[in-house]
Design a protein around this motif. Structure first.
Motif, PDB file in Angstrom:
ATOM      1  N   HIS A  43       0.843  -1.188   0.000  1.00 43.47           N
ATOM      2  CA  HIS A  43       0.000   0.000   0.000  1.00 43.47           C
ATOM      3  C   HIS A  43       0.880   1.241   0.000  1.00 43.47           C
ATOM      4  O   HIS A  43       2.002   1.218   0.498  1.00 43.47           O
ATOM      5  N   PRO A  44       0.371   2.336  -0.545  1.00 41.50           N
ATOM      6  CA  PRO A  44       1.170   3.560  -0.519  1.00 41.50           C
ATOM      7  C   PRO A  44       1.445   3.969   0.928  1.00 41.50           C
ATOM      8  O   PRO A  44       0.659   3.665   1.822  1.00 41.50           O
ATOM      9  N   PRO A  45       2.552   4.627   1.169  1.00 40.13           N
ATOM     10  CA  PRO A  45       2.877   5.004   2.547  1.00 40.13           C
ATOM     11  C   PRO A  45       1.824   5.951   3.106  1.00 40.13           C
ATOM     12  O   PRO A  45       1.262   6.770   2.386  1.00 40.13           O
ATOM     13  N   ARG A  46       1.561   5.818   4.379  1.00 44.11           N
ATOM     14  CA  ARG A  46       0.623   6.705   5.054  1.00 44.11           C
ATOM     15  C   ARG A  46       1.278   8.068   5.270  1.00 44.11           C
ATOM     16  O   ARG A  46       2.488   8.176   5.370  1.00 44.11           O
ATOM     17  N   LEU A  47       0.426   9.057   5.362  1.00 46.07           N
ATOM     18  CA  LEU A  47       0.932  10.383   5.667  1.00 46.07           C
ATOM     19  C   LEU A  47       1.469  10.392   7.092  1.00 46.07           C
ATOM     20  O   LEU A  47       0.930   9.743   7.978  1.00 46.07           O
ATOM     21  N   SER A  48       2.500  11.162   7.307  1.00 51.83           N
ATOM     22  CA  SER A  48       3.031  11.281   8.656  1.00 51.83           C
ATOM     23  C   SER A  48       2.030  12.026   9.527  1.00 51.83           C
ATOM     24  O   SER A  48       1.113  12.695   9.038  1.00 51.83           O
ATOM     25  N   THR A  49       2.209  11.925  10.807  1.00 51.91           N
ATOM     26  CA  THR A  49       1.335  12.630  11.744  1.00 51.91           C
ATOM     27  C   THR A  49       1.371  14.127  11.485  1.00 51.91           C
ATOM     28  O   THR A  49       0.337  14.788  11.502  1.00 51.91           O
ATOM     29  N   VAL A  50       2.536  14.657  11.227  1.00 49.93           N
ATOM     30  CA  VAL A  50       2.672  16.092  10.964  1.00 49.93           C
ATOM     31  C   VAL A  50       1.900  16.481   9.707  1.00 49.93           C
ATOM     32  O   VAL A  50       1.188  17.490   9.682  1.00 49.93           O
ATOM     33  N   ALA A  51       1.990  15.671   8.660  1.00 50.32           N
ATOM     34  CA  ALA A  51       1.273  15.965   7.419  1.00 50.32           C
ATOM     35  C   ALA A  51      -0.230  15.894   7.628  1.00 50.32           C
ATOM     36  O   ALA A  51      -0.975  16.728   7.109  1.00 50.32           O
ATOM     37  N   ARG A  52      -0.692  14.909   8.416  1.00 51.34           N
ATOM     38  CA  ARG A  52      -2.131  14.801   8.692  1.00 51.34           C
ATOM     39  C   ARG A  52      -2.621  16.006   9.484  1.00 51.34           C
ATOM     40  O   ARG A  52      -3.679  16.558   9.198  1.00 51.34           O
ATOM     41  N   LEU A  53      -1.846  16.427  10.483  1.00 51.14           N
ATOM     42  CA  LEU A  53      -2.223  17.600  11.265  1.00 51.14           C
ATOM     43  C   LEU A  53      -2.251  18.849  10.400  1.00 51.14           C
ATOM     44  O   LEU A  53      -3.138  19.682  10.520  1.00 51.14           O
ATOM     45  N   SER A  54      -1.280  18.966   9.520  1.00 50.24           N
ATOM     46  CA  SER A  54      -1.224  20.123   8.633  1.00 50.24           C
ATOM     47  C   SER A  54      -2.453  20.168   7.732  1.00 50.24           C
ATOM     48  O   SER A  54      -3.066  21.229   7.554  1.00 50.24           O
ATOM     49  N   GLN A  55      -2.840  19.021   7.183  1.00 51.28           N
ATOM     50  CA  GLN A  55      -4.041  18.965   6.346  1.00 51.28           C
ATOM     51  C   GLN A  55      -5.283  19.321   7.146  1.00 51.28           C
ATOM     52  O   GLN A  55      -6.146  20.057   6.679  1.00 51.28           O
ATOM     53  N   ARG A  56      -5.355  18.798   8.353  1.00 50.68           N
ATOM     54  CA  ARG A  56      -6.509  19.080   9.210  1.00 50.68           C
ATOM     55  C   ARG A  56      -6.581  20.568   9.520  1.00 50.68           C
ATOM     56  O   ARG A  56      -7.654  21.178   9.457  1.00 50.68           O
ATOM     57  N   HIS A  57      -5.450  21.175   9.862  1.00 45.24           N
ATOM     58  CA  HIS A  57      -5.432  22.602  10.161  1.00 45.24           C
ATOM     59  C   HIS A  57      -5.819  23.425   8.942  1.00 45.24           C
ATOM     60  O   HIS A  57      -6.542  24.415   9.056  1.00 45.24           O
ATOM     61  N   ASP A  58      -5.359  23.010   7.764  1.00 43.11           N
ATOM     62  CA  ASP A  58      -5.733  23.710   6.530  1.00 43.11           C
ATOM     63  C   ASP A  58      -7.240  23.642   6.293  1.00 43.11           C
ATOM     64  O   ASP A  58      -7.861  24.631   5.906  1.00 43.11           O
ATOM     65  N   LEU A  59      -7.836  22.473   6.530  1.00 39.42           N
ATOM     66  CA  LEU A  59      -9.278  22.317   6.363  1.00 39.42           C
ATOM     67  C   LEU A  59     -10.055  23.169   7.361  1.00 39.42           C
ATOM     68  O   LEU A  59     -11.068  23.781   7.018  1.00 39.42           O
ATOM     69  N   LEU A  60      -9.570  23.211   8.591  1.00 37.02           N
ATOM     70  CA  LEU A  60     -10.233  24.029   9.600  1.00 37.02           C
ATOM     71  C   LEU A  60     -10.166  25.508   9.235  1.00 37.02           C
ATOM     72  O   LEU A  60     -11.161  26.235   9.355  1.00 37.02           O
ATOM     73  N   CYS A  61      -9.007  25.956   8.767  1.00 35.74           N
ATOM     74  CA  CYS A  61      -8.872  27.362   8.346  1.00 35.74           C
ATOM     75  C   CYS A  61      -9.788  27.666   7.174  1.00 35.74           C
ATOM     76  O   CYS A  61     -10.400  28.742   7.124  1.00 35.74           O
ATOM     77  N   ALA A  62      -9.898  26.750   6.246  1.00 34.58           N
ATOM     78  CA  ALA A  62     -10.794  26.951   5.101  1.00 34.58           C
ATOM     79  C   ALA A  62     -12.234  27.075   5.569  1.00 34.58           C
ATOM     80  O   ALA A  62     -12.989  27.921   5.072  1.00 34.58           O
TER      81      ALA A  62
END
Length: 130
Positions: free
Chosen positions: A29-48
């Motif tokens: 399977h493709p590698p999972r996103l790191s915890t930092v990358a997941r948090l960054s995506q989550r923060h971006d979604l919250l800001c949006a």
């Protein structure tokens, strides 16, 4: 197409590489996103959501309130929390602030969180903390 390792196939006339499941092989399977990358995506979604306003902003504020105790202890989380304070209605603002109840002393010793505490005092005024 030529068969490659772990089901990867490549067309010699193209730079396209395709993945095809091979029988009797373990699929990678493709590698999972790191915890930092997941948090960054989550923060971006919250800001949006906060930027969108309306229902999306209220949903973002609700989610931020639920994770405020963790968010205020890192740079990006603090920024998102402060943005939520800026756009929140007064009742939502108080709810956001109750989300950090129990970690205020720890927050006062953290560089990111202490700034959040300063902004909270600024938004609410000192009479609310007396």
């Amino acid at each position: 197409m030529r068969g490659g390792p772990a089901g990867l196939t490549a067309d010699p006339d193209s730079s396209v590489v395709a993945y095809q499941a091979q029988p009797n092989r373990v699929e990678h399977h493709p590698p999972r996103l790191s915890t930092v990358a997941r948090l960054s995506q989550r923060h971006d979604l919250l800001c949006a959501g906060l930027d969108a306003g309306g229902v999306a902003a209220r949903q973002a504020v609700d989610e931020i309130r639920g994770s405020a105790r963790d968010m205020i202890f890192n740079v990006r989380g603090s920024e998102v929390f402060l943005k939520a304070l800026e756009v929140a209605r007064p009742s939502d603002m108080r709810d956001l602030i109750t989300g950090i109840r129990g970690v205020v002393c720890k927050a006062a010793r953290s560089s990111f969180s202490s700034f959040v505490l300063e902004r909270i005092v600024h938004y609410l005024g000192t009479e609310d903390f007396a």
